[in-house]
Design a protein around this motif. Structure first.
Motif, PDB file in Angstrom:
ATOM      1  N   UNK B 177       0.844  -1.198   0.000  1.00  0.00           N
ATOM      2  CA  UNK B 177       0.000   0.000   0.000  1.00  0.00           C
ATOM      3  C   UNK B 177       0.878   1.247   0.000  1.00  0.00           C
ATOM      4  N   UNK B 178       0.547   2.249  -0.813  1.00  0.00           N
ATOM      5  CA  UNK B 178       1.392   3.448  -0.885  1.00  0.00           C
ATOM      6  C   UNK B 178       1.683   4.042   0.493  1.00  0.00           C
ATOM      7  N   UNK B 179       0.700   4.022   1.360  1.00  0.00           N
ATOM      8  CA  UNK B 179       0.886   4.632   2.672  1.00  0.00           C
ATOM      9  C   UNK B 179       1.966   3.918   3.484  1.00  0.00           C
ATOM     10  N   UNK B 180       2.087   2.605   3.259  1.00  0.00           N
ATOM     11  CA  UNK B 180       3.028   1.805   4.040  1.00  0.00           C
ATOM     12  C   UNK B 180       4.429   1.822   3.437  1.00  0.00           C
ATOM     13  N   UNK B 181       4.526   2.181   2.144  1.00  0.00           N
ATOM     14  CA  UNK B 181       5.799   2.059   1.424  1.00  0.00           C
ATOM     15  C   UNK B 181       6.919   2.836   2.091  1.00  0.00           C
ATOM     16  N   UNK B 182       6.596   4.064   2.389  1.00  0.00           N
ATOM     17  CA  UNK B 182       7.607   4.940   2.950  1.00  0.00           C
ATOM     18  C   UNK B 182       8.132   4.350   4.256  1.00  0.00           C
ATOM     19  N   UNK B 183       7.188   3.843   5.034  1.00  0.00           N
ATOM     20  CA  UNK B 183       7.502   3.224   6.313  1.00  0.00           C
ATOM     21  C   UNK B 183       8.538   2.113   6.123  1.00  0.00           C
ATOM     22  N   UNK B 184       8.294   1.260   5.109  1.00  0.00           N
ATOM     23  CA  UNK B 184       9.192   0.137   4.841  1.00  0.00           C
ATOM     24  C   UNK B 184      10.560   0.614   4.377  1.00  0.00           C
ATOM     25  N   UNK B 185      10.552   1.634   3.496  1.00  0.00           N
ATOM     26  CA  UNK B 185      11.817   2.106   2.934  1.00  0.00           C
ATOM     27  C   UNK B 185      12.727   2.689   4.008  1.00  0.00           C
TER      28      UNK B 185
END
Lengths: 218, 189
Positions: B177-185
């Motif tokens: 999910x786009x919202x979670x991507x940043x978190x993962x990166x």
């Protein structure tokens, strides 16, 4: 005529009058104490088993879940002991020629179950059910102790009625979140009383009637 | 004196009772019973018996096959609860050998059990769900069947979780999910 009773007789009489009951009480106390001793109730005494099965090895060492072997514990009154086939899922390949496992292989070939010596055994006039306890958040460890530290299984509870009742009066003192029931290392949190009361509500633990005789004697 | 005698008699009688009540004369589950040839009080179900409400007509659900061919679809829609339940089942019954991620490196394998194939192999990723059902129900090669311990519904739940595992091992950042991507990166660094 010489005196029939010497002065000493007084002492003997007193000894009999007071000592007799005292001795009787002492014997009663010893029998009572013996009946409650670990020796008699077999608490903390490892029993002889046909195969020296080690929970320490299989649960702690290998990380096998209780339910791999005690499959029915969540669904039925009976936790169930593993069938020979369950042992053979692994021991058909691992330690497959070990002499200690000879009874397992013999049982698998003949179809005669292994005769485990029962560790916990309630009198037949008591009704007990695993599934309700496990599903409402009472852990295996609360009743059976740290099974994962036992090289040979022993009893940690004499299973007196008092023990059942103590918990049935205050179940909140012993409840865990349901997902922690099978965790042997779980530590009792400091706020157990508040957490417990919350869990009673969340998991719908019915406290009413838990101490009625017919709950356990039906 | 009378009282004492009555009390004595009563206590003797009641201890007599206790024994009979403690070990009552009926067969207990899994107890020893010489009457039967295999020495066990628990009787195996006679062949061809159908228990009430266990007709198991639905071949899709109970055999994973339709007309002898492995099914490619789940018998019921897959839900989040089903996957969560399947995860529990997988971790109990399968992870000891197949490893928690299905890579085939479970604890028992580390202790010398012949390693199973990784569930992320292309062949198994393409295999129909009916194949997994068949493996759990009837065993496969040196793997024993698990039908006696894992109910049909639980088997389907486990398969749903295996599918989720397979997806998880072949997903890219675009699947998140786009919202979670940043978190993962940021977590990576």
């Amino acid at each position: 005529m010489a005196q029939l009773f010497k002065k000493r007789a007084n002492v003997i009489a007193r000894l009999i009058i007071f000592g007799g009951p005292a001795l009787f009480l002492a014997i009663c106390a010893i029998i009572y104490g013996f009946g409650r001793s670990d020796f008699w109730t077999r608490v903390d005494n490892p029993l002889n088993q046909p195969v020296p099965f080690s929970h320490k090895h299989h649960v702690d060492g290998l990380g096998i879940d209780c339910r791999y072997c005690h499959t029915s514990v969540e669904q039925s009154s009976f936790a169930g002991l593993p069938s020979t086939e369950t042992c053979m899922t692994c021991h058909s390949q691992i330690w497959k020629d070990a002499p200690v496992l000879e009874p397992v292989r013999a049982s698998f070939q003949t179809g005669r179950p292994i005769q485990w010596t029962r560790v916990y055994d309630l009198p037949d006039y008591v009704y007990f059910d695993h599934s309700i306890h496990v599903n409402k958040g009472v852990s295996c460890a609360t009743c059976h102790g740290r099974v994962d530290e036992m090289p040979i299984t022993w009893k940690t509870q004499p299973l007196y009625m008092r023990w059942c009742l103590d918990c049935h009066r205050h179940p909140e003192e012993n409840l865990r979140p349901p997902q922690e029931v099978f965790d042997m290392q779980y530590q009792r949190p400091e706020n157990q009383s508040t957490l417990g009361r919350q869990l009673v509500l969340e998991n719908h633990v019915h406290q009413q009637g838990l101490t009625d005789c017919y709950t356990c004697h039906r | 004196m009378k009282l004492l005698v009555t009390a004595l008699v009563l206590s003797v009688i009641s201890t007599g009772c206790r024994k009979g009540m403690v070990n009552q004369q009926y067969l207990k589950p899994l107890a020893e019973e010489e009457f039967f040839k295999d020495g066990s009080a628990s009787r195996p179900i006679p062949p061809h018996t159908v228990a009430r409400s266990h007709l198991n007509e639905d071949a899709h659900f109970f055999e994973g096959k339709i007309d002898g061919r492995l099914v490619t679809t789940f018998p019921a829609p897959v839900t989040r609860e089903m996957i969560a339940h399947g995860r529990e089942g997988f971790d109990i019954y399968c992870a000891v050998c197949h490893g928690r991620t299905g890579a085939g490196d479970g604890m028992i394998v580390q202790r010398g059990f012949p390693p199973p194939p990784s569930l992320h192999e292309e062949r198994l990723r393409q295999a129909p769900v009916g194949h997994f059902f068949d493996v759990i129900t009837n065993g496969y090669g040196i793997m024993y069947p698990y039908a006696s311990r894992v109910t049909a519904a639980d088997r389907w739940a486990i398969i749903a979780y295996i599918r989720a595992l397979q997806l998880s091992q072949h997903s890219t950042l675009d699947d998140v999910e786009p919202a979670e991507r940043e978190h993962l990166q940021t977590a990576e660094k």
